[in-house]
Design a protein around this motif. Structure first.
Motif: not given
Ligand code: SAM
Length: 359
Positions: A177-180, A349, A351, A354, A356
């Motif tokens: 999920v997401g682009d990382r 995902s 993260l 990042s 966040s």
């Protein structure tokens, strides 16, 4: 009468809500049981805590897999709902004591396949952060210990990345999920595998392995095939299983880790089973062990369940889980949330690093 109605409603609910859309066989069987007075009376031979649909259906499935309920086995193999419903009722009436004995002896087990897709990058990250090239995995709340094969599986992620061994008999897939992207750190050498559980499952025991299969629904052949592959892989390097409370057993498990190897303790959806006051004590045990050596902890637990692991500010009971990497060294703790996971490892995902990543 009122008690039987309650049981009937539980089976109807299981069939029409829990199994609906996922398992046509269990939908049909559970509803048929809910409508059969004799079947419900047979189920009531079991103590109240052992009468729930998931457990009784798994007990019936176990008898089918062991050859003691051939009509049910044939109906499941043919995916014939009407025949399965009739055979399930027949088995309950003919083999009531056997069904009840299994339901009393065993507890329903969740299908564990898939956790390694989340654990792999997190374990590799933990070892990298500690500068370790050899680790001993200690899985707490290990159940059948399938997490302890994390270094021996292959994983394909939906973003095109892959990790692990592409020739492993266990190939997992996971949606990112997401682009990382995920970090592609090499998995360190695993020099020991230890599982701790109040009630561990020994995959080298055929009865216990069959029970894990019985807990899968009979119309999920892909999951059964994956579980079979995982069980076979685990049986080739069986972990040391320690039976008991994690807080009590952890010091002994950590003491077994040779100097030169990093202990990496893992917990996946396990700490929520611990009483609240045991969770900080679990953390304290890791902290105590780190007085003399570095210790890592990788957690995949519901939001706010793992003590000291930040939560990205997510609400508790949000439905997803936080992937945590914690390093204990000379009683200093560095704990970080590195990602989120949904559906018990099917979605991930990553993260770490990042913006966040606030607690
Ligand atoms: C929900 S299951 C999770 C199993 C596995 N980690 C997974 O991802 O599917 C929780 C496991 O923790 C074990 N457990 C619960 N309390 C425990 C304790 N105090 N010490 C050790 N294991 C415990 C249970 O027996 C069970 O196998």
């Amino acid at each position: 009468m009122g008690r039987a109605r309650t049981l009937a409603e539980a089976y109807r609910h299981f069939g029409t809500v829990d199994a609906a859309g996922t398992s046509p066989l269990y939908q049909r069987v559970a509803v048929a049981l809910s409508e059969s007075g004799p079947a419900l009376r047979a189920i009531q031979v079991a103590p109240a805590r052992n009468r729930n649909p998931a457990l009784i259906l798994a007990a019936l499935h176990d008898l089918a897999l062991s050859g003691r309920a051939p009509a049910l086995a044939a109906a499941y193999a043919a995916a014939d709902g009407a025949a399965a419903a009739a055979a399930a009722i027949g088995t309950l009436l003919d083999l009531t004591d056997e069904v009840v004995a299994v339901a009393v002896r065993r507890k329903a087990r969740a299908n564990e396949t898939g956790r390694c897709a989340v654990l792999y990058p997190a374990v590799a990250e933990a070892a990298h952060r500690a500068g370790a090239d050899a680790v001993v995995l200690i899985d707490v709340g290990c159940s059948a210990g399938l997490n302890l094969s994390v270094d021996r599986v292959g994983i394909s992620y939906s973003n095109g990345q892959s990790l692990g061994d592409p020739s492993s008999p266990v190939q997992l897939s996971c949606s990112v999920v997401g682009d990382r992207s995920l970090p592609t750190r090499a998995m360190p050498e695993v020099v020991g595998r230890i599982g701790i559980d109040l009630d561990p499952v020994d995959v080298t025991d055929p009865d216990q392995a069959r029970w894990l299969r019985a807990c899968l629904w009979p119309d999920q052949p892909e999951r059964a095939a994956l579980l079979d592959a995982e069980l076979a892989l685990a049986a080739t390097a069986p972990p040391l299983l320690l039976t008991g409370d994690a807080v009590e057993m952890l010091p002994g498990a950590l003491a077994r880790v040779p100097a030169g190897a990093l202990p990496v303790v893992t917990t996946t959806w396990a700490l929520s089973s611990f009483p609240l006051e045991r969770r900080p004590r679990f953390l304290h045990r890791l902290d105590e062990a780190a007085t003399h050596r570095p210790v890592s902890w990788v957690s995949v637990e519901g939001v706010g369940v793992a003590p000291a692991i930040p939560t990205f500010g997510d609400r508790h009971a949000s439905g997803h889980s936080i992937i945590g990497v914690a390093q204990f060294s000379h009683s200093a703790l560095h704990a970080e949330a590195v990602g989120r996971s949904w559906s018990r490892g099917r979605l991930l995902s990553w993260l770490a690093g990042s913006k966040s990543e606030a607690a």
